[in-house]
Motif scaffolding. Structure first.
Motif, mmCIF file in Angstrom:
data_model
loop_
_atom_site.group_PDB
_atom_site.id
_atom_site.type_symbol
_atom_site.label_atom_id
_atom_site.label_comp_id
_atom_site.label_asym_id
_atom_site.label_seq_id
_atom_site.Cartn_x
_atom_site.Cartn_y
_atom_site.Cartn_z
ATOM 1 N N ALA A 137 46.796 26.771 31.604
ATOM 2 C CA ALA A 137 47.416 27.283 33.554
ATOM 3 C C ALA A 137 46.069 28.229 33.471
ATOM 4 O O ALA A 137 45.564 28.943 33.334
ATOM 5 C CB ALA A 137 48.690 28.477 32.686
ATOM 6 N N GLU A 138 46.191 27.707 35.639
ATOM 7 C CA GLU A 138 45.281 28.334 36.268
ATOM 8 C C GLU A 138 46.140 29.743 36.847
ATOM 9 O O GLU A 138 47.167 30.196 37.052
ATOM 10 C CB GLU A 138 44.917 27.908 37.477
ATOM 11 N N LYS A 139 45.255 31.102 35.907
ATOM 12 C CA LYS A 139 45.582 32.659 36.428
ATOM 13 C C LYS A 139 45.161 32.571 37.639
ATOM 14 O O LYS A 139 43.957 31.709 38.779
ATOM 15 C CB LYS A 139 44.557 33.763 36.091
ATOM 16 N N GLU A 140 45.690 33.764 39.392
ATOM 17 C CA GLU A 140 45.426 34.184 40.019
ATOM 18 C C GLU A 140 44.213 34.898 40.768
ATOM 19 O O GLU A 140 43.590 35.475 39.848
ATOM 20 C CB GLU A 140 46.547 34.677 40.761
ATOM 21 N N PRO A 141 43.798 34.070 40.993
ATOM 22 C CA PRO A 141 42.793 34.683 41.344
ATOM 23 C C PRO A 141 41.882 36.314 41.756
ATOM 24 O O PRO A 141 43.084 36.293 42.560
ATOM 25 C CB PRO A 141 40.873 33.692 42.841
ATOM 26 N N GLN A 142 41.355 37.208 41.349
ATOM 27 C CA GLN A 142 41.227 38.598 41.342
ATOM 28 C C GLN A 142 40.217 38.658 42.451
ATOM 29 O O GLN A 142 39.182 39.035 42.362
ATOM 30 C CB GLN A 142 41.725 38.962 40.136
ATOM 31 N N THR A 143 40.593 39.762 44.138
ATOM 32 C CA THR A 143 40.024 39.803 44.421
ATOM 33 C C THR A 143 39.180 41.275 43.661
ATOM 34 O O THR A 143 39.933 42.913 44.191
ATOM 35 C CB THR A 143 40.332 40.368 45.838
ATOM 36 N N VAL A 144 38.332 41.567 43.831
ATOM 37 C CA VAL A 144 37.204 42.771 43.225
ATOM 38 C C VAL A 144 36.915 43.727 44.002
ATOM 39 O O VAL A 144 36.243 45.065 43.532
ATOM 40 C CB VAL A 144 37.259 42.180 41.943
ATOM 41 N N ILE A 145 36.270 42.731 45.047
ATOM 42 C CA ILE A 145 35.018 43.442 46.429
ATOM 43 C C ILE A 145 36.035 43.335 48.001
ATOM 44 O O ILE A 145 36.610 42.079 48.092
ATOM 45 C CB ILE A 145 33.996 43.573 45.874
ATOM 46 N N MET A 146 36.356 44.040 48.349
ATOM 47 C CA MET A 146 36.506 43.997 49.733
ATOM 48 C C MET A 146 36.023 45.419 50.392
ATOM 49 O O MET A 146 36.040 46.241 50.492
ATOM 50 C CB MET A 146 38.276 44.452 49.654
ATOM 51 N N ASP A 147 35.472 44.613 51.700
ATOM 52 C CA ASP A 147 34.677 45.678 52.424
ATOM 53 C C ASP A 147 33.948 46.439 52.501
ATOM 54 O O ASP A 147 33.459 47.224 52.380
ATOM 55 C CB ASP A 147 35.935 45.934 53.141
ATOM 56 N N GLY A 148 33.224 46.205 51.022
ATOM 57 C CA GLY A 148 31.985 46.154 50.336
ATOM 58 C C GLY A 148 32.675 47.851 49.315
ATOM 59 O O GLY A 148 31.669 48.691 48.920
ATOM 60 N N GLU A 149 33.646 47.531 48.906
ATOM 61 C CA GLU A 149 34.540 48.787 48.534
ATOM 62 C C GLU A 149 35.407 48.075 46.690
ATOM 63 O O GLU A 149 35.702 46.896 47.194
ATOM 64 C CB GLU A 149 35.822 49.064 48.959
ATOM 65 N N VAL A 150 35.000 48.288 45.720
ATOM 66 C CA VAL A 150 35.064 47.939 45.151
ATOM 67 C C VAL A 150 36.811 48.479 44.297
ATOM 68 O O VAL A 150 37.104 48.896 44.278
ATOM 69 C CB VAL A 150 34.277 48.249 43.170
ATOM 70 N N LEU A 151 37.842 47.158 43.629
ATOM 71 C CA LEU A 151 39.128 47.474 43.458
ATOM 72 C C LEU A 151 39.300 47.551 41.855
ATOM 73 O O LEU A 151 39.068 46.781 41.114
ATOM 74 C CB LEU A 151 39.789 46.272 44.458
ATOM 75 N N ASP A 152 39.064 48.555 41.792
ATOM 76 C CA ASP A 152 39.591 48.896 39.884
ATOM 77 C C ASP A 152 40.541 48.203 39.295
ATOM 78 O O ASP A 152 40.386 47.680 38.599
ATOM 79 C CB ASP A 152 39.208 50.235 39.433
ATOM 80 N N GLU A 153 41.712 48.296 40.425
ATOM 81 C CA GLU A 153 42.703 47.508 39.885
ATOM 82 C C GLU A 153 43.108 45.852 39.717
ATOM 83 O O GLU A 153 42.935 45.030 37.942
ATOM 84 C CB GLU A 153 44.285 47.472 40.286
ATOM 85 N N PRO A 154 42.645 45.317 40.404
ATOM 86 C CA PRO A 154 42.250 43.476 39.967
ATOM 87 C C PRO A 154 40.788 43.432 39.142
ATOM 88 O O PRO A 154 41.536 42.062 38.699
ATOM 89 C CB PRO A 154 42.274 42.953 41.481
ATOM 90 N N LEU A 155 40.078 44.034 39.169
ATOM 91 C CA LEU A 155 39.028 44.306 38.208
ATOM 92 C C LEU A 155 39.523 44.297 36.848
ATOM 93 O O LEU A 155 38.999 43.313 36.126
ATOM 94 C CB LEU A 155 38.244 45.218 38.198
ATOM 95 N N ALA A 156 40.526 45.025 36.798
ATOM 96 C CA ALA A 156 40.893 45.163 35.508
ATOM 97 C C ALA A 156 41.854 44.037 34.691
ATOM 98 O O ALA A 156 42.109 43.709 34.181
ATOM 99 C CB ALA A 156 41.636 47.011 34.925
ATOM 100 N N ASN A 157 42.724 43.232 35.710
ATOM 101 C CA ASN A 157 43.823 42.406 35.966
ATOM 102 C C ASN A 157 42.804 41.096 34.922
ATOM 103 O O ASN A 157 43.428 40.329 34.591
ATOM 104 C CB ASN A 157 44.090 42.099 37.391
ATOM 105 N N ALA A 158 41.517 40.902 35.642
ATOM 106 C CA ALA A 158 41.091 39.931 35.619
ATOM 107 C C ALA A 158 40.225 40.303 33.831
ATOM 108 O O ALA A 158 38.973 38.999 33.734
ATOM 109 C CB ALA A 158 39.455 39.858 36.722
ATOM 110 N N GLY A 159 40.332 41.637 33.703
ATOM 111 C CA GLY A 159 39.878 41.334 32.289
ATOM 112 C C GLY A 159 38.217 42.205 31.992
ATOM 113 O O GLY A 159 37.412 41.288 31.056
ATOM 114 N N ARG A 160 37.737 42.950 33.673
ATOM 115 C CA ARG A 160 36.637 43.026 33.598
ATOM 116 C C ARG A 160 36.373 44.615 34.234
ATOM 117 O O ARG A 160 36.870 45.161 34.387
ATOM 118 C CB ARG A 160 35.031 42.262 34.789
#
Length: 286
Positions: A166-189
């Motif tokens: 089963a494929e998981k939803e891709p997590q956007t971890v950086i947008m416009d040069g800013e790190v997005l911590d919540e998606p990063l945590a959802n990706a286990g990183r």
């Protein structure tokens, strides 16, 4: 009769008239307007507006008319949810164009579609031969849904007897040069992992327009500067190469030894690795 009452009556009357005209013209009008049909539609709407509002230019008459045109679709939507018969009449039902690989000519004529237009709709679905189609239906929206014959459908993992993960939803971890911590945590990183991966690519966070982590934990990056080339992730190809090398080494060891038991052991394990390789290859190929 008061003017506001006349506006209400005219609004309802022309909503009914326009609805009936649209039903007569058919589903084709919803998505495939020619230049003439487009101009005709605008003209009909303009005429209806002029007739409805052709009183004395009173602003409140306009407010009443807009309210009528806005509230009627809302009411129709509620009634459609409660009654299938009403919904089928107002929104329409799908029309079968191809069944069991045969074109339903009567249904084409009913919806005023030509064979050329049917072929055009099929080409939009990347279907270029009617004989490849098992079933096709014109939806109430004017879109054509197509089911290919079984032998013409794309091969799936199930057809090959492979177990697909089963494929998981891709997590956007950086947008416009800013790190997005919540998606990063959802990706286990975490940020340290992200910085390490960016260092491998020789890219700084500030230069990243968009970065995503896929199902397999790989980082893909899009930079602000489109002229810069970012290498594609190599984790999966490297893992595939390592497994292939392991399988080849076991076969080589099997051929190199003189011991019958050792030869059988190496060959047996080489076959096991080969089975694993066959299962993982579809997922590790880029």
């Amino acid at each position: 009769m008061p003017e506001w009452m006349e506006v209400i009556l005219r609004s309802f009357l022309f909503l009914a008239v326009l609805f009936l005209i649209t039903k007569i013209l058919g589903k084709k009008q919803l998505t495939e307007l020619s230049f003439f049909e487009y101009v005709t539609g605008i003209t009909i709407g303009s005429i209806a507006g002029e007739v409805i509002m052709g009183l004395d230019g009173n602003m409140w008459n306009g407010v009443v008319s807009i309210f009528i045109f806005g509230s009627v679709p809302f009411i129709v939507g509620i009634l459609s949810l409660k009654s299938k018969r009403f919904r089928d009449y107002v929104e329409g039902k799908g029309t079968i164009f191809i069944k069991d690989g045969k074109v339903m000519e009567d249904n084409l004529k009913k919806e005023r579609y030509t064979a050329d237009e049917l072929l055009e709709l099929l080409r939009r679905k990347n279907v270029f031969q009617v004989a490849d189609v098992e079933f096709a239906v014109l939806e109430p929206t004017g879109d054509l849904s197509v089911l290919l014959k079984k032998e013409n459908r794309p091969v799936t993992a199930k057809d090959l007897g492979l177990s697909a993960i089963a494929e998981k939803e891709p997590q956007t971890v950086i947008m416009d040069g800013e790190v997005l911590d919540e998606p990063l945590a959802n990706a286990g990183r975490n940020r340290r992992w992200l910085e390490t991966e960016l260092d491998k690519l020789n890219v700084s966070i500030e230069n990243v327009y968009l970065a995503q982590v896929d199902t397999y934990g790989q980082l893909t990056v899009d930079l602000f500067d489109d002229k810069l080339k970012v290498p594609t992730p190599q984790e999966k190809p490297l893992l595939l190469a390592m497994i292939k090398k392991c399988q080849a080494d076991l076969e080589l060891f099997s051929l190199a030894t003189d011991s019958k038991e050792t030869k059988q052991m190496y060959h047996k394990n080489a076959m096991k690795v080969d089975e694993v390789l066959n299962k993982l290859t579809p997922y590790l190929k880029n």
